[in-house]
Scaffold this motif. Structure first.
Motif, mmCIF file in Angstrom:
data_model
loop_
_atom_site.group_PDB
_atom_site.id
_atom_site.type_symbol
_atom_site.label_atom_id
_atom_site.label_comp_id
_atom_site.label_asym_id
_atom_site.label_seq_id
_atom_site.Cartn_x
_atom_site.Cartn_y
_atom_site.Cartn_z
ATOM 1 N N ARG A 184 0.812 -1.210 0.000
ATOM 2 C CA ARG A 184 0.000 0.000 0.000
ATOM 3 C C ARG A 184 0.846 1.262 0.000
ATOM 4 O O ARG A 184 0.388 2.329 -0.414
ATOM 5 C CB ARG A 184 -0.912 0.013 1.245
ATOM 6 C CG ARG A 184 -1.854 -1.182 1.339
ATOM 7 C CD ARG A 184 -2.798 -1.249 0.166
ATOM 8 N NE ARG A 184 -3.701 -2.401 0.267
ATOM 9 C CZ ARG A 184 -4.523 -2.770 -0.707
ATOM 10 N NH1 ARG A 184 -4.540 -2.097 -1.848
ATOM 11 N NH2 ARG A 184 -5.300 -3.821 -0.562
ATOM 12 N N THR A 185 2.076 1.135 0.470
ATOM 13 C CA THR A 185 2.991 2.277 0.512
ATOM 14 C C THR A 185 4.372 1.826 0.059
ATOM 15 O O THR A 185 4.659 0.616 -0.027
ATOM 16 C CB THR A 185 3.110 2.847 1.940
ATOM 17 O OG1 THR A 185 3.764 1.867 2.779
ATOM 18 C CG2 THR A 185 1.734 3.177 2.518
ATOM 19 N N ARG A 186 5.230 2.784 -0.200
ATOM 20 C CA ARG A 186 6.609 2.458 -0.584
ATOM 21 C C ARG A 186 7.299 1.665 0.521
ATOM 22 O O ARG A 186 8.081 0.761 0.256
ATOM 23 C CB ARG A 186 7.370 3.753 -0.878
ATOM 24 C CG ARG A 186 8.788 3.539 -1.372
ATOM 25 C CD ARG A 186 9.512 4.872 -1.512
ATOM 26 N NE ARG A 186 9.015 5.633 -2.638
ATOM 27 C CZ ARG A 186 9.656 5.750 -3.804
ATOM 28 N NH1 ARG A 186 10.819 5.141 -3.990
ATOM 29 N NH2 ARG A 186 9.155 6.490 -4.767
ATOM 30 N N GLY A 187 6.996 2.002 1.773
ATOM 31 C CA GLY A 187 7.607 1.288 2.892
ATOM 32 C C GLY A 187 7.240 -0.177 2.937
ATOM 33 O O GLY A 187 8.030 -1.014 3.394
ATOM 34 N N ASP A 188 6.033 -0.513 2.466
ATOM 35 C CA ASP A 188 5.602 -1.920 2.456
ATOM 36 C C ASP A 188 6.471 -2.790 1.563
ATOM 37 O O ASP A 188 6.502 -4.025 1.716
ATOM 38 C CB ASP A 188 4.147 -2.025 1.972
ATOM 39 C CG ASP A 188 3.152 -1.442 2.965
ATOM 40 O OD1 ASP A 188 3.530 -1.253 4.139
ATOM 41 O OD2 ASP A 188 2.012 -1.170 2.551
ATOM 42 N N LEU A 190 1.718 -0.070 -6.925
ATOM 43 C CA LEU A 190 1.945 1.339 -6.581
ATOM 44 C C LEU A 190 2.197 2.198 -7.828
ATOM 45 O O LEU A 190 3.172 2.957 -7.887
ATOM 46 C CB LEU A 190 3.131 1.470 -5.618
ATOM 47 C CG LEU A 190 3.006 0.765 -4.263
ATOM 48 C CD1 LEU A 190 4.313 0.889 -3.487
ATOM 49 C CD2 LEU A 190 1.861 1.346 -3.455
ATOM 50 N N GLU A 245 2.640 5.993 -7.279
ATOM 51 C CA GLU A 245 3.734 6.433 -6.406
ATOM 52 C C GLU A 245 5.106 6.165 -7.004
ATOM 53 O O GLU A 245 6.030 6.968 -6.849
ATOM 54 C CB GLU A 245 3.622 5.735 -5.045
ATOM 55 C CG GLU A 245 4.622 6.240 -4.022
ATOM 56 C CD GLU A 245 4.347 5.710 -2.622
ATOM 57 O OE1 GLU A 245 5.208 5.911 -1.750
ATOM 58 O OE2 GLU A 245 3.279 5.105 -2.423
#
Length: 298
Positions: free
Chosen positions: A180-184, A253, A256
């Protein structure tokens, strides 16, 4: 004095290294090529080729003659342009285009099939290497590359660009979940290039997004990487022009993670006005402009 026509036979054998493909190009039989080369060597009183089990290799004298003969050939081919004469016929002959494996296999090969149908006398030879082909040494006539090649008397221009994005398969995302995010991304498996075998650094594009902690498969081949991703191995950064060819691939993503690479079209100035070369460069220039949307948008 030697027969000038023998230079045509010499050039084809020098380029192909074997009698059969040279004879096929010249529309003669093998013995004719062999005889004309023997006559040229006798007239010049020097050995031009070293005969070996793999074919014919140029001697030192052969290399010197090749440079001269190729210069003569290019000047002859450019006569109509130098005199300002209109093109009297459809472009014909062989044009060697060098590019990277991914864009060659997943994009250019299909487009050149269209060109062949429209211009049947034109034969494109699409050469793929991990490194940049040397146009100055005439290893190819035209280069399509992600970085501008270096060399004397090269005409290099930016012809377009393409986008890359992260992709995975539904199978992988179902098993591991969708980031869901770049960190994931740190919790996921990746497919990447072999670090120490990357010949052109801008091709190692995943490093522009992250340095993955867990790489489960590496390959020097972008096609192999894409196949592994489609089979559920993990996530990879792939060009849209290749990922679009496989419906098993799903963007990850996409809003993003945005990576782009420029496309450079290069040709040596000695041959840029030769009809067949000009026809292919014009085709490629128009292609990258016309299909900018396909190369850059989902």
């Amino acid at each position: 004095m030697f027969d000038w026509n023998d230079l045509t036979f010499f050039l084809e054998l020098a380029r192909h290294g074997r009698l059969m493909p040279a004879a096929r190009r010249l529309k003669v039989d093998n013995t004719t090529v062999s005889r004309r080369i023997a006559e040229l060597e006798r007239d010049l009183d020097t050995k031009l080729f070293q005969r070996c089990s793999d074919g014919f290799l140029l001697t030192e004298a052969g290399h010197k003659l090749f440079v001269v003969a190729e210069g003569i050939e290019q000047k002859m081919l450019s006569v109509p342009d130098l005199l300002g004469l209109p093109d009297g016929a459809e472009p014909a002959g062989r044009v060697r285009v060098a590019s990277m494996e991914g864009i060659a296999a997943f994009y250019l090969s299909a487009k050149f099939a269209e060109l062949a149908a429209a211009t049947p006398g034109l034969v494109v030879e699409l050469v793929t290497e991990r490194h940049l082909i040397n146009l100055t040494k005439r290893e190819a006539d035209i280069s399509v590359s992600f970085v501008p090649p270096q060399g004397p008397r090269l005409r290099v221009r930016r012809a377009g660009e393409f986008r890359l994005a992260l992709f995975a398969s539904e199978r992988y995302l179902t098993a591991r979940g969708s980031p869901r995010t770049r960190g994931d991304l740190n919790d996921h498996d990746f497919v990447d290039y072999v670090d120490d075998l990357v010949a052109i650094e801008p091709v190692h594009w995943l490093l522009e997004v992250l340095k993955p902690a867990n790489v489960v498969f590496r390959s020097t081949s972008m096609a192999a990487q894409q196949t592994a991703v489609a089979s559920g191995a993990g996530i990879a950064l792939l060009p849209l022009f290749s990922a679009k060819t496989n419906p098993a691939l799903v963007p990850v993503l996409p809003d993003e993670i945005v990576v782009r690479r420029k496309l450079y079209l290069s040709v040596h100035e000695d041959i840029e006005h030769v009809g067949r070369v000009r026809a292919v460069t014009r085709f490629l220039s128009d292609l990258f402009i016309r299909e900018a949307g396909y190369l850059n948008a989902f």
